[in-house]
Scaffold this active site. Sequence first.
Site, PDB file in Angstrom:
ATOM      1  N   SER A  37      -1.070  -2.902  -5.857  1.00 21.04           N
ATOM      2  CA  SER A  37      -2.236  -2.622  -6.084  1.00 21.04           C
ATOM      3  C   SER A  37      -2.437  -1.811  -7.265  1.00 21.04           C
ATOM      4  O   SER A  37      -3.519  -1.774  -7.894  1.00 21.04           O
ATOM      5  CB  SER A  37      -2.939  -1.904  -4.896  1.00 21.04           C
ATOM      6  OG  SER A  37      -2.014  -0.927  -4.664  1.00 21.04           O
ATOM      7  N   ASP A 323      -9.079   7.148  -4.695  1.00 24.46           N
ATOM      8  CA  ASP A 323      -8.822   6.870  -3.264  1.00 24.46           C
ATOM      9  C   ASP A 323      -7.946   7.456  -2.684  1.00 24.46           C
ATOM     10  O   ASP A 323      -7.046   8.289  -3.352  1.00 24.46           O
ATOM     11  CB  ASP A 323      -9.221   5.601  -2.743  1.00 24.46           C
ATOM     12  CG  ASP A 323      -8.122   4.588  -3.077  1.00 24.46           C
ATOM     13  OD1 ASP A 323      -6.921   4.972  -3.364  1.00 24.46           O
ATOM     14  OD2 ASP A 323      -8.205   3.267  -3.109  1.00 24.46           O
ATOM     15  N   HIS A 326      -4.637   5.606  -4.527  1.00 22.10           N
ATOM     16  CA  HIS A 326      -4.627   5.161  -6.101  1.00 22.10           C
ATOM     17  C   HIS A 326      -5.098   6.204  -7.106  1.00 22.10           C
ATOM     18  O   HIS A 326      -5.937   6.750  -6.765  1.00 22.10           O
ATOM     19  CB  HIS A 326      -5.379   3.839  -6.151  1.00 22.10           C
ATOM     20  CG  HIS A 326      -4.813   2.658  -5.268  1.00 22.10           C
ATOM     21  ND1 HIS A 326      -5.523   2.335  -3.986  1.00 22.10           N
ATOM     22  CD2 HIS A 326      -3.833   1.966  -5.187  1.00 22.10           C
ATOM     23  CE1 HIS A 326      -4.910   1.646  -3.483  1.00 22.10           C
ATOM     24  NE2 HIS A 326      -4.113   1.253  -3.997  1.00 22.10           N
TER      25      HIS A 326
END
Length: 362
Positions: A37, A323, A326
């Site tokens: 991610s 978040d 991340h």
Amino acid sequence: MACGLNVFSIITLIVANLSPLAGGAPQVPCYFIFGDSLADDGNNNPLLSLAKVNFPPYGIDFPDGPTGRFTNGRTTVDIIAELLGFTDRILPFVNATGTNILRGVNYASGGGGIRDETGTNVGGRFSMNGQLANHQVTLSRIATLRRSTVDEAKEYVGKCIYSVGIGSNDYINNYLIPQIYPTSTLFTPDQYAAALITQYEQQLRTLYTAGARKVALFDVGPIGCTPAEIATFGTNGSACVDFINAYVTLFNTRLKTLVDQLNCDLTDGKFIYINTTHINSGDPSAAGITILNAPCCSVSATTGLCIPNSIPCTNRSIYAFWDAFHPTEIVSQLVAPRAYSAATPMDTYPIDIRCLAQLQLY
Ligand SMILES: *[C@@H]1O[C@H](CO)[C@@H](O)[C@H](O)[C@H]1NC(C)=O
Ligand SMILES: *[C@@H]1O[C@H](CO)[C@@H](O)[C@H](O)[C@H]1NC(C)=O
Ligand SMILES: *[C@@H]1O[C@H](CO)[C@@H](O)[C@H](O)[C@H]1NC(C)=O
Ligand SMILES: *[C@@H]1O[C@H](CO)[C@@H](O)[C@H](O)[C@H]1NC(C)=O
């Protein structure tokens, strides 16, 4: 820092500097991106997955809005692509068509890991093996576009830069969830790091066989410092979940050794190690980043991702975390330039991406 140059590469550089394209064209024909991610730019959008973020407030600082990037703005690999001279974004595999693929493809996928089972709990994702399979599809497409054989396509991509950043999910979405995955009963942390590196080595050799010759490997960052892991495990008064960072160090130490091994065995290729842990280890408040332990957006307690359409913090430049997992773009703005052009000898090993791009391998 200057790159170690031989006479031939100096001549090439002088010629390159005299060419009218200097400063215009990218330094390498293409950039291929593998990872999770931290690098995903939309590959999970068509999947049935919890690891999917093509909704606001993701992308609030990105020109195209929410694209599937797991952050407010650009990722580290976006900025590295810019530094390499690419003026257009490297497209996600699921969306890359036509001649776009000649300048590279991004295969990274949120939730993906070195191990195939990693991330099953989030649903759809491309594991490293899945990403390598997608790269084979790209090679065939490049051969078709260039009216060449696949072997000739491999020669073309041999001049390109590759980056791989994978392994975080093999901890976050595998080893650290004993309720779902048996790995922590099957392996000690040290055995697990060793098993991951053994599998990763095979994958990197597969990448080499597919033509890759200039490969930058990102370490796994200090995931014990993410708000999500701190919320799950607590810290015993430390700033981070120290035992998680200790597990990751076992992996990273082996990864750096693997870089030496691959460079020794595969002499017409070059692998480098990017120590983002080191790059991130300075005082972030020097860069204005003062909030290190709380996410900028309101996060879901189950996924750690921003709640769709929630209003995030107003000043994204003072938060390290976007978040619960991340980093914000501001962190990527610190990491990418030093991965590209090392500011200290510890940032990259044995050379930085800028030198990797200039290297004359054949
Ligand atoms: C994929 O392509 C479509 C159509 O061009 C576009 O609307 C969409 O935003 C793209 N997605 C990504 C992740 O680039
Ligand atoms: C906190 O300390 C206890 C006792 O030393 C240890 O068992 C536990 O794993 C620690 N927790 C974390 C999150 O480090
Ligand atoms: C990466 O940098 C950290 C922080 O400076 C250091 O402790 C660690 O040994 C480095 N990792 C490797 C594998 O060199
Ligand atoms: C955000 O914070 C930074 C660092 O403190 C500051 O320089 C900047 O002016 C702030 N931006 C806004 C929009 O408040």
